[in-house]
Design an enzyme around this catalytic site. Structure first.
Site, PDB file in Angstrom:
ATOM      1  N   ASP A  21      63.633  39.180  45.683  1.00 47.45           N
ATOM      2  CA  ASP A  21      63.177  39.582  44.348  1.00 47.45           C
ATOM      3  C   ASP A  21      61.651  39.586  44.232  1.00 47.45           C
ATOM      4  OD1 ASP A  21      62.590  36.893  44.275  1.00 47.45           O
ATOM      5  OD2 ASP A  21      64.033  36.395  42.687  1.00 47.45           O
ATOM      6  N   ARG A 195      49.534  25.062  32.198  1.00 46.32           N
ATOM      7  CA  ARG A 195      48.419  25.498  31.357  1.00 46.32           C
ATOM      8  C   ARG A 195      47.677  24.335  30.705  1.00 46.32           C
ATOM      9  NH1 ARG A 195      50.512  25.818  25.911  1.00 46.32           N
ATOM     10  NH2 ARG A 195      52.764  25.522  25.878  1.00 46.32           N
ATOM     11  N   ARG A 248      43.586  14.319  15.190  1.00 49.68           N
ATOM     12  CA  ARG A 248      44.975  13.992  15.517  1.00 49.68           C
ATOM     13  C   ARG A 248      45.060  12.933  16.604  1.00 49.68           C
ATOM     14  NH1 ARG A 248      47.317  19.807  16.936  1.00 49.68           N
ATOM     15  NH2 ARG A 248      46.008  20.944  15.473  1.00 49.68           N
ATOM     16  N   GLU A 311      45.106  26.250  17.594  1.00 53.37           N
ATOM     17  CA  GLU A 311      45.530  26.348  18.987  1.00 53.37           C
ATOM     18  C   GLU A 311      46.751  27.232  19.193  1.00 53.37           C
ATOM     19  OE1 GLU A 311      47.771  22.559  17.613  1.00 53.37           O
ATOM     20  OE2 GLU A 311      45.966  23.689  17.096  1.00 53.37           O
ATOM     21  N   ASP A 365      56.499  18.298  19.076  1.00 59.05           N
ATOM     22  CA  ASP A 365      56.227  19.617  18.526  1.00 59.05           C
ATOM     23  C   ASP A 365      56.981  20.687  19.348  1.00 59.05           C
ATOM     24  OD1 ASP A 365      54.471  18.730  20.577  1.00 59.05           O
ATOM     25  OD2 ASP A 365      53.036  20.307  20.112  1.00 59.05           O
ATOM     26  N   GLU A 559      58.569  21.257  32.797  1.00 57.02           N
ATOM     27  CA  GLU A 559      58.271  20.399  31.652  1.00 57.02           C
ATOM     28  C   GLU A 559      59.523  19.843  30.984  1.00 57.02           C
ATOM     29  OE1 GLU A 559      55.797  21.038  27.463  1.00 57.02           O
ATOM     30  OE2 GLU A 559      56.787  22.736  28.423  1.00 57.02           O
TER      31      GLU A 559
END
Length: 621
Positions: A21, A195, A248, A311, A365, A559
């Site tokens: 692939d 990232r 924060r 952000e 979040d 993650e």
């Protein structure tokens, strides 16, 4: 047997045959013959068979190539290495190194190339430096001559209005520098991966659990030193070290980190310094009335920024803003501009963005558990973490400082902190324990009602030892069947999450997804109360899922996972960091790596043997 292979030639043939692939990985989705013959320069040959073995060959060739070699001595025992041993070894020997960063000349150079800074690279990346850190300001000012950065000194007092003024010129926040070996170097830290090139708050604690297990004590200690720097200069442990996070904080794990580092180093002067800082954080971040301390004596998250979070990706809030833009006959872009500039007042949006930023401060979040009311909630896990702070203060003062500890303004003994812990425990049980359901639930201090949303965080009192034996038994009896899935504990129940559709999309911290910090806290909590069988099962389920996906998908460790289907193919907001690589993962993902090492340290050998054979947990248990 060892094969001496020509790297480029072997790589080219291997990929041409097996990577059908064209993604520069060898996975179960490739349709090649799954058999590749290698020949050494001595004329010996061997057929490598199977997706896992072929991807191991690919990875070993790339490791040798990255070391600057043109030929590689590849031992067969690395191609046929047991999956558990290989994953653990790669984490220990390669991934932590790939995730380590510094905010010094070399590190800033990498940050300039960060995709989040693309809009700035035509100009100069701002590096924001605390008002009183003259060493850092001088250092970065000198770097302006070498790199495309601009050294910017922050004001002495940082207000939400000031932070909002930086939204159009976001940048990185400096971390601790030290004079070392005749020069200045950044104190290292571990990033989540992909990232994310910043030091994130609660990620850092869980990563450090893995670092300590892998003998990387200095790196875990450095993470705590950077926490201390953030509290000293920015007033809190930051969501991450970017300018828009200055208002924060993050879930408080600082005392757990310093205790676990100290258990290895036994550096009493280091502990004393950090204990003073942790008490300062507790008093100034968490225990200020009307902010993160609510009228009932419990705590909440409260991100103190103003306006729209800068952000998020462009268009993230369009559905929310469109009706208001239509009412005023302007485009969404114009409405945003006028709202941000204060030309338009909108109380609804003010409240919405207060809760939205606070969700991000909570670390979860995002989740329907806390969407739209996060700043009104006494979250179970937050108050459990602060209970742990109070216990840690009491125990450290008693055991390490002869029951007397002096800060700049007070003298404490252990009884002072035990009293606080006991009062918090009583309040948590008053407001958050639901005896009818046998669950810990969040409490809305505004509406004076308990949430009905069932999440993995219901187990957090076990982690800190707050729950009674009877409460622990009820939690295991009631909550485990609701949240246990093939790959471990889900972020929430499906029923709590509710229906998903075009107007109500998936939230990444909810069902069907599972997250490393939840698993790690639950394992420890179960073991605290001697639920060993339950802990072993959950550890096995989680490690099976990681191992199976790594074996089938070229070493992928991302993650988050869909624990219902036990796959890394997660279809929720933000995608899945850690899956976008070529040839070989250089990093895995920070707290996922840590969860693997931590789980292995707890898992009994009989289960590790089954794990290497990839025996499905539904068969094992």
């Amino acid at each position: 047997m060892i094969f001496n292979l020509k790297i480029e030639e072997t790589l080219s043939k291997l990929l041409q045959q097996e990577d059908t692939d064209g993604d520069k990985k060898i996975t179960i989705e490739d349709k090649g013959p799954k058999a590749f013959e290698i020949a050494s320069v001595n004329g010996e040959s061997y057929t490598v068979k199977g997706t896992y073995q072929l991807s191991n060959l690919l990875q070993e060739l790339v490791i040798a190539k990255n070391d600057g070699n043109t030929t590689a001595e590849i031992p067969l025992n690395k191609i046929d290495e047991q999956p558990v041993s290989r994953i653990s070894r790669m984490i220990r020997d390669y991934y932590w190194k790939g995730l380590t960063r510094r905010i010094d000349e070399t590190g800033v150079e990498k940050l300039i190339a960060d995709t989040k800074n693309e809009a700035l690279t035509a100009e100069r990346l701002p590096v924001y430096i605390p008002f009183y850190d003259e060493l850092a300001f001088s250092y970065y000012k000198n770097l302006e001559n070498k790199l495309s950065i601009k050294a910017c000194k922050l004001p002495e007092f940082i207000s939400p209005e000031y932070v909002k003024s930086l939204n159009n010129k976001p940048g990185i926040l400096s971390l601790k520098l030290e004079e070392k070996d005749g020069g200045i170097k950044g104190v290292p830290f571990v990033v989540p991966g992909g990232r994310f090139n910043e030091m994130y708050g609660w990620d850092s604690y869980f990563e450090s659990v893995g670092l300590l297990l892998d003998g990387k004590v200095d790196l875990a200690k450095a993470m705590a030193d950077n926490f201390q720097y953030e509290i000293k200069h920015y007033g809190k442990i930051l969501n991450a070290n970017r300018s828009y996070y200055l208002t924060r904080t993050q879930p408080p794990f600082y005392t757990s980190l310093i205790r676990e580092v100290y258990e290895v180093t036994k550096d009493i002067s280091w502990l004393k310094s950090h204990l003073k800082t942790a008490i300062k954080e507790y008093e100034t971040v968490w225990m200020v009335e009307g902010k993160r301390l609510t009228e009932n004596g419990l705590n909440r998250y409260l991100a103190e920024g103003i306006g729209i979070t800068p952000e998020v990706e462009e268009g993230h809030y369009d559905a929310l803003l469109k009706p208001f833009a239509d009412e005023t006959n302007c485009s969404i872009e114009d409405y945003i501009l006028k709202y941000q500039n204060g030309e338009i007042q909108n109380d609804f949006l003010d409240t919405y963005f207060l809760h939205d930023r606070t969700v991000r401060e909570s670390g979860h979040d995002t989740s329907y558990r806390i969407e739209g009311n996060c700043a009104d909630l006494n979250l179970v896990e937050l108050n459990v973490l602060l209970y742990k702070y109070e216990l840690d203060f009491a125990e450290l003062i008693k055991n390490e400082f002869e029951n007397t500890f002096e800060t700049n303004s007070k003298i404490f003994d252990s009884a002072y902190w035990l009293n606080k812990a006991n009062k918090r425990k009583e309040r948590i049980n008053t407001f958050c324990w639901n005896s009818n359901n046998g669950l810990y639930l969040d409490y809305n201090h505004v509406t004076k009602t308990q949430s009905i949303f069932i999440a993995a965080t219901t187990f957090s009192p076990l982690w800190s030892g707050l729950a009674s034996k009877q409460q622990a038994e009820a939690l295991v009896k009631r909550a485990l069947p609701l949240l246990k899935e093939k790959g471990g504990i889900a972020g929430s129940t499906k029923e709590s999450r509710g229906e998903i559709n075009d107007s109500r999309p998936h939230r990444q911290w909810d069902y069907p997804n599972g997250w490393a910090p939840h698993q790690m806290m639950i394992w420890k909590g179960l073991l605290n109360y001697n639920f060993n069988d339950e802990a072993q099962e959950l550890i096995y389920r989680w490690l099976f899922m990681i191992t199976k996906n790594a074996v089938d998908y070229n070493g992928t460790i991302p993650e988050k996972y869909d624990v219902v289907d036990a796959t890394h193919k997660v279809f929720a907001e933000y995608g899945n960091v850690g899956t976008d690589f070529e040839y070989i993962s250089q990093e895995g993902f920070g707290w996922m790596n840590a969860s693997y090492q931590y789980g292995l340290s707890l898992l009994e050998n009989k289960y590790i043997e089954k794990l290497n054979k990839l025996i499905d947990p539904e068969i094992v248990f």
